[in-house]
Design a protein around this motif. Structure first.
Motif, PDB file in Angstrom:
ATOM      1  N   GLY A  92     -10.878  -3.613  -6.504  1.00 15.28           N
ATOM      2  CA  GLY A  92     -12.082  -3.454  -5.703  1.00 15.28           C
ATOM      3  C   GLY A  92     -12.680  -2.071  -5.746  1.00 15.28           C
ATOM      4  N   ARG A 103     -12.893 -11.608  -5.664  1.00 10.70           N
ATOM      5  CA  ARG A 103     -12.338 -11.796  -4.327  1.00 10.70           C
ATOM      6  C   ARG A 103     -12.260 -10.495  -3.547  1.00 10.70           C
ATOM      7  NH1 ARG A 103      -7.557 -15.851  -6.545  1.00 10.70           N
ATOM      8  NH2 ARG A 103      -8.930 -17.639  -6.932  1.00 10.70           N
ATOM      9  N   PHE A 104     -12.385  -9.366  -4.233  1.00 10.90           N
ATOM     10  CA  PHE A 104     -12.337  -8.070  -3.569  1.00 10.90           C
ATOM     11  C   PHE A 104     -13.702  -7.376  -3.589  1.00 10.90           C
ATOM     12  CE2 PHE A 104      -7.928  -8.870  -4.630  1.00 10.90           C
ATOM     13  CZ  PHE A 104      -7.255  -8.432  -3.498  1.00 10.90           C
ATOM     14  N   LYS A 125     -11.224  -9.848  -9.230  1.00  9.08           N
ATOM     15  CA  LYS A 125     -12.196  -8.838  -8.788  1.00  9.08           C
ATOM     16  C   LYS A 125     -13.226  -9.445  -7.843  1.00  9.08           C
ATOM     17  CE  LYS A 125     -12.272  -5.440 -12.548  1.00  9.08           C
ATOM     18  NZ  LYS A 125     -13.105  -4.840 -13.627  1.00  9.08           N
ATOM     19  N   ALA A 157      -3.890  -3.751  -4.200  1.00  6.82           N
ATOM     20  CA  ALA A 157      -4.812  -4.738  -4.766  1.00  6.82           C
ATOM     21  C   ALA A 157      -6.258  -4.257  -4.687  1.00  6.82           C
ATOM     22  CB  ALA A 157      -4.655  -6.071  -4.049  1.00  6.82           C
ATOM     23  N   MET A 158      -6.667  -3.732  -3.534  1.00 10.54           N
ATOM     24  CA  MET A 158      -8.036  -3.256  -3.375  1.00 10.54           C
ATOM     25  C   MET A 158      -8.316  -2.060  -4.277  1.00 10.54           C
ATOM     26  SD  MET A 158     -11.033  -3.477  -2.117  1.00 10.54           S
ATOM     27  CE  MET A 158     -10.929  -4.622  -0.745  1.00 10.54           C
ATOM     28  N   HIS A 169       0.845  -1.185   0.000  1.00 11.14           N
ATOM     29  CA  HIS A 169       0.000   0.000   0.000  1.00 11.14           C
ATOM     30  C   HIS A 169       0.884   1.241   0.000  1.00 11.14           C
ATOM     31  CE1 HIS A 169       0.961  -0.746   4.251  1.00 11.14           C
ATOM     32  NE2 HIS A 169       0.758   0.544   4.467  1.00 11.14           N
TER      33      HIS A 169
END
Length: 218
Positions: A187, A214-215, A212, A182-183, A109
């Motif tokens: 997401g 999974r988020f 996608k 990732a988010m 992040h």
């Protein structure tokens, strides 16, 4: 001669501009205190000041206890920033407690508004950050150690011990901002087009759609 003087003056002005310090954190405050009034309808870059304040506005108990790490990442971030601790408004600082289950991860992040420094309360962690030249700096750190992550760079922590781990993090911003890579990509709402992510990661649209899912919000 006048033209020479003009050139000299211009050159000096350029040197002064280049030598001037850049702002790397929140702007300086213009009063002793400004406890955030988060209920105010006024929208500004930050929060307006609350009229009536007390010592309790500068006190926060949220970092006393471990956070719940029963989640897919196996970690929990408890923030003491202006969103939860109104007393830090305009002061240019905030903190967080990060807890990790065995194998838990604070995934890659960035903090666009702050440099982060962590102090290990317990456990063993692998930590690292990646520069804009894609160079990875990583280290195994233990109880009592300190590690710093430069502002805006992608970074991570992962518990490499057999038991729980925890750190205290400090930031040079009242609200550091966090974008989990990732988010953010898989997401977001509305979602980034699958073909864009497929091309970026050099995978198929179907694989992007699986990620996608999974988020997706529960």
């Amino acid at each position: 001669m006048a033209r020479i003087h003009l050139y000299v003056a211009t050159a000096c002005a350029v040197v002064l501009v280049l030598a001037a310090p850049t702002i790397a954190g929140d702007p300086d405050m213009l009063q002793d205190v400004c406890v955030a009034d988060r209920a105010s309808p006024i929208k500004i870059n930050g929060f307006p000041c609350k009229a009536n304040i007390s010592a309790d506005d500068f006190f926060f108990t949220g970092l006393r206890n471990p956070g719940n790490t029963d989640n897919p990442a196996g970690s929990n971030v408890t923030a003491a920033n202006v969103d939860s601790f109104a007393g830090v408004n305009t002061l240019g600082v905030s903190m967080a407690r990060i807890d990790y289950a065995p194998g838990g991860q604070n995934p890659p992040h960035t903090h666009p508004r702050a440099t982060e420094i962590i102090f290990v309360l317990e456990g063993t962690l692998e930590v690292g950050f990646i520069t804009t030249a894609n160079v990875l700096f990583t280290k195994i750190i233990n109880k009592g150690d300190v590690f710093v992550f430069p502002r805006g760079l992608v970074h991570f922590q992962q518990n490499r011990g057999h038991g729980p781990a925890a750190v205290i993090a400090g930031f040079n911003s009242q609200l550091q901002g966090t974008q989990v890579i990732a988010m953010t990509l898989f997401g977001s709402m509305p979602p980034v087009s699958s073909d864009i992510l497929a091309k970026a990661f050099r995978i198929g649209n179907g694989e992007v759609d699986v990620i996608k899912s999974r988020f997706a919000p529960k």
